[in-house]
Enzyme design. Structure first.
Site, PDB file in Angstrom:
ATOM      1  N   GLY A 219      25.007 -67.703  16.207  1.00 20.94           N
ATOM      2  CA  GLY A 219      24.558 -67.999  17.536  1.00 20.94           C
ATOM      3  C   GLY A 219      24.520 -66.999  18.570  1.00 20.94           C
TER       4      GLY A 219
ATOM      5  N   GLU B  74      30.219 -65.236  19.318  1.00 23.42           N
ATOM      6  CA  GLU B  74      30.970 -65.778  20.736  1.00 23.42           C
ATOM      7  C   GLU B  74      30.883 -67.178  20.438  1.00 23.42           C
ATOM      8  OE1 GLU B  74      32.125 -67.557  23.234  1.00 23.42           O
ATOM      9  OE2 GLU B  74      30.860 -66.738  24.623  1.00 23.42           O
TER      10      GLU B  74
ATOM     11  N   GLU C 298      20.046 -68.293  15.732  1.00 17.28           N
ATOM     12  CA  GLU C 298      20.037 -69.230  17.031  1.00 17.28           C
ATOM     13  C   GLU C 298      19.500 -70.229  16.870  1.00 17.28           C
ATOM     14  OE1 GLU C 298      22.012 -69.274  20.029  1.00 17.28           O
ATOM     15  OE2 GLU C 298      20.688 -71.081  20.394  1.00 17.28           O
TER      16      GLU C 298
ATOM     17  N   GLN D 171      22.680 -69.048  29.823  1.00 17.29           N
ATOM     18  CA  GLN D 171      22.971 -67.808  28.939  1.00 17.29           C
ATOM     19  C   GLN D 171      23.419 -66.784  30.104  1.00 17.29           C
ATOM     20  OE1 GLN D 171      23.092 -67.274  25.869  1.00 17.29           O
ATOM     21  NE2 GLN D 171      22.138 -69.410  25.211  1.00 17.29           N
TER      22      GLN D 171
ATOM     23  N   ARG E 161      34.455 -61.281  29.455  1.00 17.20           N
ATOM     24  CA  ARG E 161      34.048 -61.373  28.118  1.00 17.20           C
ATOM     25  C   ARG E 161      33.056 -60.274  27.730  1.00 17.20           C
ATOM     26  NH1 ARG E 161      29.332 -64.551  25.504  1.00 17.20           N
ATOM     27  NH2 ARG E 161      27.932 -63.290  26.712  1.00 17.20           N
TER      28      ARG E 161
ATOM     29  N   GLU F 292      33.934 -77.801  21.894  1.00 21.72           N
ATOM     30  CA  GLU F 292      32.621 -77.513  21.469  1.00 21.72           C
ATOM     31  C   GLU F 292      32.645 -77.379  19.889  1.00 21.72           C
ATOM     32  OE1 GLU F 292      30.368 -74.263  23.167  1.00 21.72           O
ATOM     33  OE2 GLU F 292      31.433 -74.468  24.920  1.00 21.72           O
TER      34      GLU F 292
ATOM     35  N   GLU G  36      24.102 -73.625   9.377  1.00 17.37           N
ATOM     36  CA  GLU G  36      24.393 -74.319   8.447  1.00 17.37           C
ATOM     37  C   GLU G  36      23.168 -74.338   7.467  1.00 17.37           C
ATOM     38  OE1 GLU G  36      25.357 -74.928  11.260  1.00 17.37           O
ATOM     39  OE2 GLU G  36      27.619 -75.039  11.541  1.00 17.37           O
TER      40      GLU G  36
END
Ligand code: SAH
Length: 366
Positions: free
Chosen positions: A62, A127, A84, A29, A38, A136, A113
């Site tokens: 996320g 992001e 997350e 992270q 970013r 990914e 989900e």
């Protein structure tokens, strides 16, 4: 448990072990939090468009360390659901609390989900971008979140994304070829010695070993931070995504033709791919200040994404004004929907003596 993503079945336990595990480490992270390009882009996007957040409900898909959720709260959101998948969720929760926004930011640990949000939201922030945008395949989860939890008039942060492609020159072409040749020589010495020491002839495995090493050294795309001067033709967009309405079908495969006029009498060593995203709001609620996050080759503003390089072995000798044209096709790897197979077909039309017919090169984004 299996689900189907982009046509390929996904085993959730395997996906968790292979993909999510790295995100549960703070050092990973931290890499993202240290990427100034970013960070500045997302920070500007939120704080220069506070109107989009004030009094609104936000979903951070996320959330990782929780940074985007915390900014959303600081910009005036009424409620932020920060989802997350990994146990990084616990760090996000304590970070939100330590920064005085725990009454606004609700961290939910689980896959987007699988979790339930109590209400539909005004904004989705995420992001989700991987190498060359699509690695990914996390945008799948953002699409899911959008279709399930975003109000019809809701906003996507970022709102648009583009994949760029360009011809390049790079010394990596020699470096990788030398590494490849060295690995073949290693095998040759190894197999001779093994035969002498243990009396087993290894030569049937020589070709498979060469194939394996070729894939590793020559066909796997490389992370690189290119200088702008290494780009030898005007970059083109090979895919454009409107995050408000893109579907799984739209993003599961990318197919595009290209034609580059090359500059400089030098060498065409391969191609590079990168992306940018934009924060524009939507047609009925545009951003007060549009923000761009680009990962293009730059002398100063480099990112942890860098660019993905696809090498041509051997490189092609070119003259100023030559044209290289062809197509790029990106599909998901059959073995892992988060990795990509890339097929680049190219042919060179030269004003000078050199001419190369259409050639197909297969690459892997691992
Ligand atoms: N938002 C953070 C982290 C971005 S990295 C930041 O900007 O710094 C992407 C994060 O999304 C990772 O922590 C990953 O574990 C999480 N993630 C990816 N897919 C997810 C999913 N389907 N559901 C929930 N979290 C997910």
């Amino acid at each position: 448990m299996e689900s189907v993503r982009g046509g390929a079945p996904v085993d959730k336990a395997v996906d968790f072990a292979n993909y999510f595990c790295t995100y549960s480490y703070l050092y990973h992270q931290k890499d993202m939090l240290s990427d100034r390009v970013r960070m500045d882009a997302y920070h500007s996007a939120v704080f220069k468009n506070k109107r989009h957040f004030q009094g609104k409900t936000v979903l951070d898909v996320g959330t990782g360390s929780g940074i985007l959720a915390i900014w959303s709260a600081q910009a005036g959101a009424k409620k932020v659901y920060a989802v997350e998948a990994t146990n990084m969720a616990r760090h996000a929760r304590s970070l939100a609390s330590a920064n005085g926004v725990s009454h606004i930011v609700e961290v939910i640990e689980g896959s987007i989900e699988d979790v339930s949000i109590p209400e539909k939201v005004d904004v989705i922030i995420s992001e989700w971008m991987g190498y060359f945008l699509v690695r990914e395949s996390m945008f799948d989860s953002v699409i899911y979140a959008r279709d399930r939890w975003l109000k019809p008039s809701g906003l996507m942060y970022p709102s648009h994304a583009r994949m760029w492609f360009a011809p390049i020159k790079t010394k990596l072409v020699e470096q990788k070829n030398q590494e490849y040749q060295k690995s073949l020589a290693d095998w040759s010495y190894f197999s001779q010695e093994l035969n002498e020491a243990y009396g087993v002839d290894m030569s049937t495995l020589t070709m498979p070993y060469h194939e394996e090493q070729k894939k590793y050294y020559l066909q796997t795309s490389l992370w690189s931070n290119l200088y702008p001067g290494q780009v030898i033709g005007d970059p083109v967009v090979v895919k454009e995504i409107d995050c408000s309405n893109a579907t799984l079908q739209d993003i599961a495969a990318v197919k595009s033709r290209f034609s580059f006029t090359l500059s400089g009498s030098d060498r065409l060593c391969g191609f590079a791919g990168w992306f940018d995203v934009h924060f524009r709001g939507n047609a009925s609620n545009p951003a007060d200040k549009e923000v761009e996050l680009t990962t293009s080759p730059s002398d100063t503003d480099t990112t942890h994404w860098g660019q993905q390089v696809f090498l041509l072995q051997p490189p092609l000798v070119i003259e100023d004004g030559d044209v290289v044209q062809g197509s790029i096709e990106i599909t998901r790897s059959k073995d892992n929907h988060r990795l990509m197979d890339v097929k680049i077909t190219h042919e060179l039309r030269s004003s000078g003596e050199q001419f190369y017919p259409a050639t197909v090169c297969n690459f892997f984004i691992e």
